[in-house]
Design an enzyme around this catalytic site. Structure first.
Site, PDB file in Angstrom:
ATOM      1  N   ASN A 147       0.818  -1.213   0.000  1.00  0.00           N
ATOM      2  CA  ASN A 147       0.000   0.000   0.000  1.00  0.00           C
ATOM      3  C   ASN A 147       0.851   1.262   0.000  1.00  0.00           C
ATOM      4  O   ASN A 147       1.953   1.282   0.564  1.00  0.00           O
ATOM      5  CB  ASN A 147      -0.874   0.069   1.269  1.00  0.00           C
ATOM      6  CG  ASN A 147      -2.013  -0.937   1.253  1.00  0.00           C
ATOM      7  OD1 ASN A 147      -2.465  -1.360   0.186  1.00  0.00           O
ATOM      8  ND2 ASN A 147      -2.471  -1.318   2.420  1.00  0.00           N
TER       9      ASN A 147
ATOM     10  N   ASP B 232       0.750   4.477   1.861  1.00  0.00           N
ATOM     11  CA  ASP B 232       0.097   5.020   3.061  1.00  0.00           C
ATOM     12  C   ASP B 232       0.103   6.547   3.014  1.00  0.00           C
ATOM     13  O   ASP B 232       1.165   7.177   2.921  1.00  0.00           O
ATOM     14  CB  ASP B 232       0.829   4.557   4.335  1.00  0.00           C
ATOM     15  CG  ASP B 232       0.575   3.096   4.669  1.00  0.00           C
ATOM     16  OD1 ASP B 232      -0.361   2.499   4.098  1.00  0.00           O
ATOM     17  OD2 ASP B 232       1.312   2.555   5.516  1.00  0.00           O
TER      18      ASP B 232
ATOM     19  N   GLY C  58       1.290  -1.310   3.837  1.00  0.00           N
ATOM     20  CA  GLY C  58       0.602  -2.542   3.441  1.00  0.00           C
ATOM     21  C   GLY C  58       1.077  -3.637   4.379  1.00  0.00           C
ATOM     22  O   GLY C  58       2.282  -3.768   4.602  1.00  0.00           O
TER      23      GLY C  58
ATOM     24  N   GLU D 226      -5.516  -8.609   3.115  1.00  0.00           N
ATOM     25  CA  GLU D 226      -5.656  -7.404   2.285  1.00  0.00           C
ATOM     26  C   GLU D 226      -5.598  -7.745   0.800  1.00  0.00           C
ATOM     27  O   GLU D 226      -5.589  -6.839  -0.036  1.00  0.00           O
ATOM     28  CB  GLU D 226      -4.570  -6.379   2.638  1.00  0.00           C
ATOM     29  CG  GLU D 226      -4.845  -5.693   3.970  1.00  0.00           C
ATOM     30  CD  GLU D 226      -3.903  -4.551   4.285  1.00  0.00           C
ATOM     31  OE1 GLU D 226      -4.294  -3.661   5.047  1.00  0.00           O
ATOM     32  OE2 GLU D 226      -2.757  -4.551   3.767  1.00  0.00           O
TER      33      GLU D 226
ATOM     34  N   GLY E  99       1.911  -7.075  25.885  1.00  0.00           N
ATOM     35  CA  GLY E  99       2.891  -8.046  25.388  1.00  0.00           C
ATOM     36  C   GLY E  99       2.293  -9.061  24.437  1.00  0.00           C
ATOM     37  O   GLY E  99       1.417  -8.729  23.635  1.00  0.00           O
TER      38      GLY E  99
ATOM     39  N   ASP F 289       4.265   6.080  16.961  1.00  0.00           N
ATOM     40  CA  ASP F 289       3.313   5.636  15.933  1.00  0.00           C
ATOM     41  C   ASP F 289       3.266   4.105  15.968  1.00  0.00           C
ATOM     42  O   ASP F 289       4.274   3.449  15.705  1.00  0.00           O
ATOM     43  CB  ASP F 289       3.803   6.140  14.564  1.00  0.00           C
ATOM     44  CG  ASP F 289       2.862   5.782  13.425  1.00  0.00           C
ATOM     45  OD1 ASP F 289       1.904   5.017  13.650  1.00  0.00           O
ATOM     46  OD2 ASP F 289       3.103   6.260  12.301  1.00  0.00           O
TER      47      ASP F 289
ATOM     48  N   ALA G 227       2.150  -0.628  11.960  1.00  0.00           N
ATOM     49  CA  ALA G 227       3.091  -1.691  11.547  1.00  0.00           C
ATOM     50  C   ALA G 227       3.813  -2.359  12.712  1.00  0.00           C
ATOM     51  O   ALA G 227       4.692  -3.189  12.482  1.00  0.00           O
ATOM     52  CB  ALA G 227       4.110  -1.198  10.516  1.00  0.00           C
ATOM     53  N   ALA G 228       3.419  -2.055  13.950  1.00  0.00           N
ATOM     54  CA  ALA G 228       4.039  -2.750  15.091  1.00  0.00           C
ATOM     55  C   ALA G 228       3.757  -4.248  14.995  1.00  0.00           C
ATOM     56  O   ALA G 228       4.650  -5.083  15.161  1.00  0.00           O
ATOM     57  CB  ALA G 228       3.495  -2.196  16.401  1.00  0.00           C
ATOM     58  N   GLY G 229       2.494  -4.587  14.709  1.00  0.00           N
ATOM     59  CA  GLY G 229       2.118  -6.002  14.585  1.00  0.00           C
ATOM     60  C   GLY G 229       2.804  -6.662  13.397  1.00  0.00           C
ATOM     61  O   GLY G 229       3.218  -7.825  13.466  1.00  0.00           O
ATOM     62  N   ASP G 230       2.915  -5.928  12.291  1.00  0.00           N
ATOM     63  CA  ASP G 230       3.578  -6.486  11.091  1.00  0.00           C
ATOM     64  C   ASP G 230       5.054  -6.746  11.368  1.00  0.00           C
ATOM     65  O   ASP G 230       5.622  -7.749  10.919  1.00  0.00           O
ATOM     66  CB  ASP G 230       3.464  -5.509   9.916  1.00  0.00           C
ATOM     67  CG  ASP G 230       2.022  -5.235   9.532  1.00  0.00           C
ATOM     68  OD1 ASP G 230       1.178  -6.119   9.751  1.00  0.00           O
ATOM     69  OD2 ASP G 230       1.750  -4.139   9.025  1.00  0.00           O
TER      70      ASP G 230
ATOM     71  N   ALA H 101       9.938  -0.275  16.293  1.00  0.00           N
ATOM     72  CA  ALA H 101       9.037   0.254  15.253  1.00  0.00           C
ATOM     73  C   ALA H 101       8.048   1.261  15.848  1.00  0.00           C
ATOM     74  O   ALA H 101       7.748   2.290  15.228  1.00  0.00           O
ATOM     75  CB  ALA H 101       8.297  -0.896  14.566  1.00  0.00           C
TER      76      ALA H 101
HETATM   77  O1  RIB Z   1      -0.505  -2.803   9.556  1.00  0.00           O
HETATM   78  C1  RIB Z   1      -0.222  -1.507   9.078  1.00  0.00           C
HETATM   79  C2  RIB Z   1      -0.611  -1.382   7.654  1.00  0.00           C
HETATM   80  O2  RIB Z   1      -1.998  -1.570   7.538  1.00  0.00           O
HETATM   81  C3  RIB Z   1      -0.350  -0.033   7.044  1.00  0.00           C
HETATM   82  O3  RIB Z   1       0.958   0.086   6.478  1.00  0.00           O
HETATM   83  C4  RIB Z   1      -1.458   0.112   6.021  1.00  0.00           C
HETATM   84  O4  RIB Z   1      -1.035   0.083   4.711  1.00  0.00           O
HETATM   85  C5  RIB Z   1      -2.434  -1.028   6.315  1.00  0.00           C
HETATM   86  O5  RIB Z   1      -2.337  -2.027   5.418  1.00  0.00           O
END
Ligand code: RIB
Length: 299
Positions: free
Chosen positions: A10, A12, A38, A136, A219, A240, A243-246, A276
């Site tokens: 994505n 953003d 993304g 997604e 945690g 921010d 994307a912490a989970g990613d 992150a």
């Molecule tokens: O998990 C964060 C992401 O969710 C963002 O980068 C955004 O693009 C959405 O997909």
């Protein structure tokens, strides 16, 4: 073992605001950035920065070439990435003064995967490789079925939560990467159910899968058969949380590829995620492995 990520990419559009806009309200943002994101791209970059071999499968439009460049720079194999004649997936993200976010996603080219494309990508897979997917892109059920047929392990981050969850072949998933809300939905339980009860329910529903449940400032919990582990967050100032989970997901799966103990995987992924959170934006906030190792020396 390599990771084949059927993942979104994505653009953003990030608006920093004091407080989230309310219905009917118009507000000014304090700042605006366009950044790479993304869930798929973020997870590929995190896994590659953590040292895993990653193939990213997905589609962008002609306005998304900077996303491909960023992934390539991070060491992700983008040879299967397609450029289509349609707008790249994109988002509107509000980040408030506490670092929390609200996200609207437009699927764009992320929703244009085809069965032939999945077959072509999977022809490069070997049994034991790990298929990674989020929600997604389109063709979620096919990715699960075809990856399983090929003998791949499967990690699924069902985010955003699918409307058609019940119709997906979720018994094929080996690793569920979920936050607390997704875990509750997956278990078909109210959102305020105690974490341990959610895990008990998921253990019964998906007995051969591992559940990795991230809990924000509480945690992370890990469950596989009789093994239950937890890891606290590393305290940082949240700038921010996007994307912490990613970041956690990519680092955790990369650690699995190295066959390290689960405790190590949880520790490295928690550290990467903390770093992150202390930085703005999605992909740009994902640390290099050296940064994570350096960070961990202080704990
Ligand atoms: O998990 C964060 C992401 O969710 C963002 O980068 C955004 O693009 C959405 O997909």
């Amino acid at each position: 073992m390599k990771i084949i990520n059927f993942g979104s990419l994505n653009i953003d559009n990030v608006y920093n605001v004091q407080e989230f806009v309310k219905p009917g309200q118009t507000i000014f943002s304090n700042s605006f950035q366009i950044a790479a994101g993304g869930k798929g791209l973020n997870q590929s970059i995190a896994a590659a920065r953590a040292g895993a071999q990653v193939i990213h499968a997905g589609c962008i439009g002609s306005n998304g070439s900077f996303l491909a460049d960023l992934m390539q720079d991070a060491g992700v194999d983008i040879s299967h990435l397609l450029t289509l004649d349609a707008p790249t997936g994109h988002t509107v993200i509000e980040v408030n003064s506490s670092g929390q976010n609200r996200i609207i996603v437009h699927g764009g080219t992320n929703q244009m995967l085809t069965q032939d494309y999945l077959d072509a990508v999977l022809s490069k897979a070997a049994p034991g490789d790990l298929a990674l997917l989020q929600n997604e892109t389109n063709l979620i059920a096919s990715i699960l079925l075809k990856s399983h047929e090929k003998g791949l392990k499967i990690a699924f981050n069902p985010s955003p939560m699918p409307q058609d969850l019940a119709s997906l072949p979720l018994h094929l998933v080996d690793y569920f990467m979920v936050n607390e809300l997704e875990a509750a939905q997956l278990a078909n339980l109210p959102a305020d159910t105690p974490y341990e009860s959610i895990l008990d329910c998921l253990a019964e529903k998906y007995p051969h899968a591992a559940i990795i449940m991230t809990l924000g400032h509480n945690g992370v919990l890990f469950l596989r058969e009789n093994l239950r582990l937890s890891h606290p967050i590393f305290p940082v100032e949240a700038v921010d949380t996007t994307a912490a989970g990613d970041t956690f997901c990519g680092y955790f799966l990369a650690a699995l590829c190295r066959n390290v103990p689960i405790e190590t995987a949880l520790r490295e992924a928690s550290a990467a995620s903390a770093i992150a959170v202390s930085r703005p934006n999605a992909a740009p906030s994902i640390p290099l492995y050296e940064e994570v190792a350096y960070f961990l020396r202080s704990f």
